[in-house]
Scaffold this motif. Sequence first.
Motif, PDB file in Angstrom:
ATOM      1  N   GLY A 126       7.809  15.830   8.108  1.00 35.03           N
ATOM      2  CA  GLY A 126       8.650  14.941   7.518  1.00 35.03           C
ATOM      3  C   GLY A 126       8.127  13.972   7.726  1.00 35.03           C
ATOM      4  N   VAL A 127       7.701  13.425   7.474  1.00 34.53           N
ATOM      5  CA  VAL A 127       5.904  12.068   7.418  1.00 34.53           C
ATOM      6  C   VAL A 127       6.411  11.594   6.095  1.00 34.53           C
ATOM      7  CG1 VAL A 127       5.091  10.401   8.318  1.00 34.53           C
ATOM      8  CG2 VAL A 127       5.362  13.069   9.518  1.00 34.53           C
ATOM      9  N   PRO A 128       6.875  10.395   5.517  1.00 33.04           N
ATOM     10  CA  PRO A 128       7.459  10.149   4.169  1.00 33.04           C
ATOM     11  C   PRO A 128       5.719   9.247   4.111  1.00 33.04           C
ATOM     12  CG  PRO A 128       8.186   8.538   4.452  1.00 33.04           C
ATOM     13  CD  PRO A 128       7.431   9.505   6.329  1.00 33.04           C
ATOM     14  N   MET A 129       5.474   9.835   2.690  1.00 30.22           N
ATOM     15  CA  MET A 129       3.699   9.832   2.071  1.00 30.22           C
ATOM     16  C   MET A 129       3.283   8.675   0.488  1.00 30.22           C
ATOM     17  SD  MET A 129       1.190  12.473   0.551  1.00 30.22           S
ATOM     18  CE  MET A 129      -0.909  12.223  -0.041  1.00 30.22           C
ATOM     19  N   THR A 130       2.314   8.208   0.831  1.00 31.82           N
ATOM     20  CA  THR A 130       2.579   7.285  -0.441  1.00 31.82           C
ATOM     21  C   THR A 130       0.857   7.921  -0.850  1.00 31.82           C
ATOM     22  OG1 THR A 130       4.062   5.271   0.315  1.00 31.82           O
ATOM     23  CG2 THR A 130       1.665   5.064  -1.209  1.00 31.82           C
ATOM     24  N   TRP A 131       0.606   8.185  -2.251  1.00 28.03           N
ATOM     25  CA  TRP A 131      -0.667   8.418  -2.990  1.00 28.03           C
ATOM     26  C   TRP A 131      -1.012   6.640  -3.166  1.00 28.03           C
ATOM     27  CZ3 TRP A 131      -2.963  12.377  -2.520  1.00 28.03           C
ATOM     28  CH2 TRP A 131      -2.128  14.230  -2.284  1.00 28.03           C
ATOM     29  N   LEU A 132      -2.557   6.421  -2.805  1.00 28.08           N
ATOM     30  CA  LEU A 132      -2.966   4.742  -3.072  1.00 28.08           C
ATOM     31  C   LEU A 132      -3.986   4.989  -4.431  1.00 28.08           C
ATOM     32  CD1 LEU A 132      -3.316   4.121   0.079  1.00 28.08           C
ATOM     33  CD2 LEU A 132      -1.477   3.047  -0.706  1.00 28.08           C
ATOM     34  N   SER A 133      -3.705   4.072  -4.954  1.00 28.06           N
ATOM     35  CA  SER A 133      -5.006   3.510  -6.058  1.00 28.06           C
ATOM     36  C   SER A 133      -5.497   3.051  -5.789  1.00 28.06           C
ATOM     37  CB  SER A 133      -4.809   3.984  -7.209  1.00 28.06           C
ATOM     38  OG  SER A 133      -3.670   5.429  -6.958  1.00 28.06           O
ATOM     39  N   SER A 134      -6.603   2.524  -7.048  1.00 26.43           N
ATOM     40  CA  SER A 134      -7.025   1.005  -6.873  1.00 26.43           C
ATOM     41  C   SER A 134      -6.359   0.048  -7.046  1.00 26.43           C
ATOM     42  CB  SER A 134      -9.101   1.412  -7.894  1.00 26.43           C
ATOM     43  OG  SER A 134      -9.030  -0.015  -8.001  1.00 26.43           O
ATOM     44  N   GLY A 135      -6.492  -1.287  -6.465  1.00 27.54           N
ATOM     45  CA  GLY A 135      -5.782  -2.122  -6.473  1.00 27.54           C
ATOM     46  C   GLY A 135      -3.561  -2.186  -6.049  1.00 27.54           C
ATOM     47  N   ASP A 136      -4.153  -0.987  -4.968  1.00 27.46           N
ATOM     48  CA  ASP A 136      -2.803  -1.227  -4.545  1.00 27.46           C
ATOM     49  C   ASP A 136      -2.491  -1.971  -3.269  1.00 27.46           C
ATOM     50  OD1 ASP A 136      -1.227   0.863  -6.303  1.00 27.46           O
ATOM     51  OD2 ASP A 136      -1.754   2.306  -4.828  1.00 27.46           O
ATOM     52  N   VAL A 137      -1.672  -2.695  -2.681  1.00 24.62           N
ATOM     53  CA  VAL A 137      -1.329  -3.452  -1.489  1.00 24.62           C
ATOM     54  C   VAL A 137      -0.874  -3.377  -0.839  1.00 24.62           C
ATOM     55  CG1 VAL A 137      -1.660  -5.967  -1.086  1.00 24.62           C
ATOM     56  CG2 VAL A 137      -2.577  -5.347  -2.967  1.00 24.62           C
ATOM     57  N   ILE A 138      -1.258  -2.624   0.590  1.00 28.64           N
ATOM     58  CA  ILE A 138      -0.920  -2.520   1.533  1.00 28.64           C
ATOM     59  C   ILE A 138      -0.240  -4.120   2.428  1.00 28.64           C
ATOM     60  CG2 ILE A 138       0.414  -0.985   3.620  1.00 28.64           C
ATOM     61  CD1 ILE A 138      -2.084   0.230   1.111  1.00 28.64           C
ATOM     62  N   PRO A 139       1.430  -4.481   2.427  1.00 33.33           N
ATOM     63  CA  PRO A 139       1.394  -5.523   3.129  1.00 33.33           C
ATOM     64  C   PRO A 139       1.118  -4.715   5.041  1.00 33.33           C
ATOM     65  CG  PRO A 139       3.028  -5.421   1.803  1.00 33.33           C
ATOM     66  CD  PRO A 139       1.855  -4.722   1.895  1.00 33.33           C
ATOM     67  N   ALA A 140       0.538  -6.035   5.736  1.00 32.48           N
ATOM     68  CA  ALA A 140       0.213  -5.625   7.079  1.00 32.48           C
ATOM     69  C   ALA A 140       0.444  -7.182   8.168  1.00 32.48           C
ATOM     70  CB  ALA A 140      -1.139  -5.611   7.647  1.00 32.48           C
ATOM     71  N   GLY A 141       1.862  -7.030   7.599  1.00 27.05           N
ATOM     72  CA  GLY A 141       2.528  -8.658   7.887  1.00 27.05           C
ATOM     73  C   GLY A 141       1.734  -9.784   7.922  1.00 27.05           C
ATOM     74  N   GLU A 142       2.419 -11.459   8.682  1.00 27.66           N
ATOM     75  CA  GLU A 142       1.925 -12.158   7.703  1.00 27.66           C
ATOM     76  C   GLU A 142       0.501 -13.215   7.580  1.00 27.66           C
ATOM     77  OE1 GLU A 142       3.123 -17.205   8.327  1.00 27.66           O
ATOM     78  OE2 GLU A 142       3.218 -15.500  10.062  1.00 27.66           O
TER      79      GLU A 142
END
Length: 280
Positions: A126-142
Amino acid sequence: MNRILRLLLCTLLLPAMLTSCASAETRALFINVRKADAALIEVNGLRFLVDTGHKDSLDQLQQVLETYGVSRVDGIFITHTDKDHVGGLKKLLKSGFEADMLYAPALHSEKSNEKHPVYEASEKYGVPMTWLSSGDVIPAGEGAAFTVLGPLRKDPGKENNNSLVMHLVTPDGSLLLTGDMELPEEADLLAAGLIPRADVLKVPNHGEDDATGRQFALTVQPKWAIISTNTIDEPDTPDEKVLRNLTQARASIAVTQDADVGILVILDKGKLDVQAINWE
């Protein structure tokens, strides 16, 4: 100074390490999980795992996480489906370890998305999942984010070349995370102009001779290169040609097998410190 970290830079207890690193903004602990990959990254108070090692090295990973007091992360990135990268995932989640999100590359060699081990873990626990592709950005705080560079194309015959390659940029410095990317994926990313300079390089494919070409090393120009391997499991790693390419790029080199716990990288406002962490 010898640029290959064969002798310990320092010997610390993990609790002492945590105290000494309290002021650092960005940390990456490349955990000794034998010839496998697992890294715990902390940036802006957020925590991420990049790969979960092999199921046979899960005890070591769990021991490190428990010593840190880490029972939850903001995300787990699985770079590809080889067992020494994804093998610990299901057992880790089964143990009660929590993750807000699972990430995996959209390009892979599994028969379908539903057969992908990360998708299976997502559905089962029951953990959400995201498929990633080139160009995707995952924010990691400020001021910080993971940018996905590759893979650019699917390699149906070699899962290593479907490895998730990410550039983590923070106000403190940058890391290039490469999974088991081999020379064909390297060539794709170099040709596309996507390989950046980075302060720290997680060396592709455990330092095998089928990755980390000279042009790649000279393009990244890392101050430190971290190799996750174990010569008992893989006697030919790290390969001498790989070490030579990294040395020509003026990189200092650390190998996870040279520390009981792993290699700790501390990025703090442009300053870089690397420590070999051991149990008492």
